[in-house]
Motif scaffolding. Structure first.
Motif, mmCIF file in Angstrom:
data_model
loop_
_atom_site.group_PDB
_atom_site.id
_atom_site.type_symbol
_atom_site.label_atom_id
_atom_site.label_comp_id
_atom_site.label_asym_id
_atom_site.label_seq_id
_atom_site.Cartn_x
_atom_site.Cartn_y
_atom_site.Cartn_z
ATOM 1 N N GLU A 121 49.504 40.869 15.217
ATOM 2 C CA GLU A 121 48.750 39.732 15.767
ATOM 3 C C GLU A 121 47.681 40.206 16.741
ATOM 4 O O GLU A 121 46.569 39.646 16.780
ATOM 5 N N THR A 122 47.986 41.235 17.541
ATOM 6 C CA THR A 122 46.990 41.773 18.476
ATOM 7 C C THR A 122 45.847 42.432 17.720
ATOM 8 O O THR A 122 44.670 42.231 18.045
ATOM 9 N N LYS A 123 46.160 43.203 16.694
ATOM 10 C CA LYS A 123 45.111 43.846 15.894
ATOM 11 C C LYS A 123 44.243 42.809 15.199
ATOM 12 O O LYS A 123 43.033 43.008 15.029
ATOM 13 N N ALA A 124 44.838 41.696 14.806
ATOM 14 C CA ALA A 124 44.071 40.634 14.151
ATOM 15 C C ALA A 124 43.036 40.015 15.085
ATOM 16 O O ALA A 124 42.031 39.450 14.629
ATOM 17 N N LEU A 125 43.253 40.137 16.406
ATOM 18 C CA LEU A 125 42.262 39.661 17.371
ATOM 19 C C LEU A 125 41.020 40.558 17.397
ATOM 20 O O LEU A 125 39.979 40.163 17.918
ATOM 21 N N GLY A 126 41.165 41.780 16.871
ATOM 22 C CA GLY A 126 40.078 42.751 16.917
ATOM 23 C C GLY A 126 40.274 43.813 17.973
ATOM 24 O O GLY A 126 39.402 44.653 18.197
ATOM 25 N N ILE A 127 41.438 43.802 18.634
ATOM 26 C CA ILE A 127 41.742 44.799 19.663
ATOM 27 C C ILE A 127 42.308 46.038 18.989
ATOM 28 O O ILE A 127 43.199 45.952 18.139
ATOM 29 N N ASN A 128 41.787 47.217 19.383
ATOM 30 C CA ASN A 128 42.195 48.462 18.764
ATOM 31 C C ASN A 128 42.346 49.567 19.798
ATOM 32 O O ASN A 128 41.848 49.451 20.927
ATOM 33 N N VAL A 129 43.022 50.638 19.409
ATOM 34 C CA VAL A 129 43.097 51.832 20.238
ATOM 35 C C VAL A 129 41.690 52.326 20.540
ATOM 36 O O VAL A 129 40.824 52.359 19.658
ATOM 37 N N GLY A 130 41.435 52.691 21.797
ATOM 38 C CA GLY A 130 40.116 53.153 22.210
ATOM 39 C C GLY A 130 39.261 52.079 22.854
ATOM 40 O O GLY A 130 38.189 52.387 23.403
ATOM 41 N N ASP A 131 39.711 50.818 22.820
ATOM 42 C CA ASP A 131 38.954 49.767 23.505
ATOM 43 C C ASP A 131 39.031 49.977 25.017
ATOM 44 O O ASP A 131 40.059 50.399 25.554
ATOM 45 N N PHE A 132 37.927 49.662 25.702
ATOM 46 C CA PHE A 132 37.859 49.843 27.156
ATOM 47 C C PHE A 132 38.509 48.677 27.887
ATOM 48 O O PHE A 132 38.388 47.513 27.480
ATOM 49 N N VAL A 133 39.174 49.017 28.987
ATOM 50 C CA VAL A 133 39.815 48.025 29.847
ATOM 51 C C VAL A 133 39.241 48.177 31.250
ATOM 52 O O VAL A 133 39.231 49.277 31.813
ATOM 53 N N SER A 134 38.732 47.094 31.798
ATOM 54 C CA SER A 134 38.160 47.120 33.150
ATOM 55 C C SER A 134 38.970 46.222 34.066
ATOM 56 O O SER A 134 39.597 45.257 33.627
ATOM 57 N N PHE A 135 38.949 46.555 35.357
ATOM 58 C CA PHE A 135 39.754 45.845 36.351
ATOM 59 C C PHE A 135 38.920 44.791 37.073
ATOM 60 O O PHE A 135 37.756 45.018 37.410
ATOM 61 N N ASP A 136 39.516 43.656 37.339
ATOM 62 C CA ASP A 136 38.864 42.597 38.105
ATOM 63 C C ASP A 136 38.531 43.127 39.503
ATOM 64 O O ASP A 136 39.418 43.588 40.220
ATOM 65 N N PRO A 137 37.255 43.082 39.919
ATOM 66 C CA PRO A 137 36.915 43.638 41.238
ATOM 67 C C PRO A 137 37.447 42.820 42.404
ATOM 68 O O PRO A 137 37.655 43.348 43.493
ATOM 69 N N ARG A 138 37.622 41.516 42.215
ATOM 70 C CA ARG A 138 38.110 40.625 43.285
ATOM 71 C C ARG A 138 37.256 40.740 44.545
ATOM 72 O O ARG A 138 37.779 40.828 45.667
ATOM 73 N N VAL A 139 35.955 40.738 44.394
ATOM 74 C CA VAL A 139 35.055 40.965 45.522
ATOM 75 C C VAL A 139 35.064 39.773 46.478
ATOM 76 O O VAL A 139 35.028 38.619 46.056
ATOM 77 N N GLN A 140 35.143 40.079 47.762
ATOM 78 C CA GLN A 140 35.053 39.070 48.811
ATOM 79 C C GLN A 140 34.230 39.618 49.968
ATOM 80 O O GLN A 140 34.325 40.800 50.312
ATOM 81 N N ILE A 141 33.427 38.739 50.578
ATOM 82 C CA ILE A 141 32.651 39.069 51.777
ATOM 83 C C ILE A 141 33.175 38.192 52.901
ATOM 84 O O ILE A 141 33.267 36.966 52.758
ATOM 85 N N THR A 142 33.558 38.806 54.002
ATOM 86 C CA THR A 142 34.190 38.061 55.088
ATOM 87 C C THR A 142 33.188 37.716 56.182
ATOM 88 O O THR A 142 32.155 38.375 56.338
ATOM 89 N N ASN A 143 33.526 36.711 56.970
ATOM 90 C CA ASN A 143 32.681 36.331 58.103
ATOM 91 C C ASN A 143 32.645 37.407 59.173
ATOM 92 O O ASN A 143 31.747 37.428 60.020
ATOM 93 N N SER A 144 33.615 38.311 59.157
ATOM 94 C CA SER A 144 33.690 39.374 60.154
ATOM 95 C C SER A 144 32.904 40.617 59.744
ATOM 96 O O SER A 144 32.964 41.643 60.431
ATOM 97 N N GLY A 145 32.171 40.548 58.610
ATOM 98 C CA GLY A 145 31.270 41.634 58.247
ATOM 99 C C GLY A 145 31.820 42.660 57.278
ATOM 100 O O GLY A 145 31.203 43.708 57.073
ATOM 101 N N TYR A 146 32.965 42.363 56.663
ATOM 102 C CA TYR A 146 33.539 43.279 55.683
ATOM 103 C C TYR A 146 33.186 42.842 54.261
ATOM 104 O O TYR A 146 33.022 41.642 54.001
ATOM 105 N N ILE A 147 33.111 43.802 53.378
ATOM 106 C CA ILE A 147 33.129 43.521 51.953
ATOM 107 C C ILE A 147 34.319 44.261 51.386
ATOM 108 O O ILE A 147 34.517 45.451 51.666
ATOM 109 N N LYS A 148 35.155 43.551 50.656
ATOM 110 C CA LYS A 148 36.327 44.180 50.040
ATOM 111 C C LYS A 148 36.285 43.908 48.540
ATOM 112 O O LYS A 148 36.046 42.780 48.099
ATOM 113 N N SER A 149 36.507 44.971 47.792
ATOM 114 C CA SER A 149 36.336 44.882 46.342
ATOM 115 C C SER A 149 36.801 46.182 45.716
ATOM 116 O O SER A 149 36.724 47.247 46.342
ATOM 117 N N ARG A 150 37.242 46.131 44.488
ATOM 118 C CA ARG A 150 37.338 47.364 43.727
ATOM 119 C C ARG A 150 35.928 47.882 43.467
ATOM 120 O O ARG A 150 34.954 47.131 43.464
#
Length: 348
Positions: A153-182
């Motif tokens: 069923e997964t292969k039928a979606l078009g997903i195969n060995v060698g496909d790239f996987v990226s991580f959600d950066p979850r970027v946030q900018i705070t009022n205190s002057g920080y940026i946090k993110s992958r």
């Protein structure tokens, strides 16, 4: 001088574009579009990196600065019998740092599927060893957000060995002057170089030396900036992150100047030049040693280039995991980069 809002905006745009090493065309396209209207010579090298050249008064001696847009990520190693995905790491992170993270799977056709990176023993209601089981590639898997319970069923979606996987950066900018993110490593420094290139154009600055800016795309796997270096290049400055932690002198508020990493000492003369520039321009800085680290500049040295190499960057907390830095570190790094490109090459 660029303000922190402009820096944060560009960093947020960059980290929001998935670009694990080996699959960076989209983010390089973005950088090329952002810099394309400035009128500077620009080309892609065969590896897919972007090289911008700005002529200077002295065309016989050149400088090169680099930052990288490739990031940590993964590839599909195996489609498991339950339809979930086994991963192979891209870059040097630890499995515990991505446990519970949302991710995207990009197929060869360009279709995107979402998922979550989990331990197969996640549920405490089912698995007695949910807390103690090893966080490794045998226990970590991707739960795809599709109705699939088998490899077929997964292969039928078009997903195969060698496909790239990226991580959600979850970027946030705070009022205190920080940026946090992958992926602040190294998209924070990429943003600073891009804004410096723009400032050189907007302010009509005349550089003392012809200067090349390389946005590299394979640094996380060791060879992003070890080519496309002109024979006239004397100095090569990697702009990457300062690594923070116990025993380190760097912090999230200053520019970090590297004295040594796992490749050995950086050029002593260039390091002293950078420190003197920081002192002369009232820039807050720290000199530091990164014990488990390498850069585009050290990769260029290992490739045999006869250059003077250095490394600077903003201090990034929790590198290769849940990264964070402060606007003051970014601004201090920007000030040092500007002072550096306008300075005279020292006789070493």
């Amino acid at each position: 001088m660029t303000n922190s809002k402009e820096i944060f905006t560009l960093i947020k745009e960059l980290v929001s574009i998935p670009s694990p090493s080996g699959n960076t065309a989209r983010v390089i396209d973005f950088c090329e579009k952002q810099l394309g209207g400035l009128g500077f010579e620009m080309q892609r090298n065969k590896k897919g990196g972007l090289l911008v050249t700005i002529p200077g008064k002295n065309a016989n001696q050149h400088r090169m600065l680099t930052a990288h847009v490739d990031t940590l990520g993964a590839m599909v190693k195996e489609i498991k019998p339950n339809g979930r995905l086994k991963l192979s790491m891209i870059g040097g992170f630890r499995w515990n740092s991505v446990e519970g993270e949302y991710c995207e799977i990009e197929t060869d056709s360009g279709e995107i599927f979402t998922g979550t990176i989990l331990m197969k023993q996640t549920s405490v209601h089912v698995y007695k060893d949910a807390g103690e089981a090893k966080r490794n590639e045998d226990n970590i898997e991707v739960r795809i957000d599709e109705r699939t319970t088998s490899a077929e069923e997964t292969k039928a979606l078009g997903i195969n060995v060698g496909d790239f996987v990226s991580f959600d950066p979850r970027v946030q900018i705070t009022n205190s002057g920080y940026i946090k993110s992958r992926h602040l490593d190294d998209k924070a420094s990429t943003a600073l170089l891009m804004l410096l290139i723009k400032a050189i154009k907007d302010e009509g600055l005349e550089l003392p030396y012809t200067t090349h800016f390389l946005i590299s795309n394979n640094e996380e796997i060791g060879y992003g900036g070890n080519a496309s270096i002109s024979p006239e290049t004397v100095e090569y400055l990697a702009v990457d992150m300062g690594a923070l932690g116990e025993g380190q002198s760097s912090d999230e508020y200053t520019v970090s100047i590297c004295a040594k990493d796992s490749s050995g000492p950086y050029h002593y003369g260039l390091r002293k030049h950078l420190v003197q520039l920081a002192k002369d321009h009232n820039i807050d800085y720290k000199v530091d040693i990164y014990p488990y680290y390498g850069s585009d500049a050290s990769a260029a040295i290992k490739s045999g280039y006869d250059i003077v190499h250095g490394l600077v960057g903003p201090g990034i907390e929790a590198s290769h995991a849940f990264e964070r830095t402060h606007e003051t570190s970014l601004i201090n790094t920007e000030k040092l980069l500007r002072a550096y490109v306008m300075s005279t090459i020292t006789t070493y």
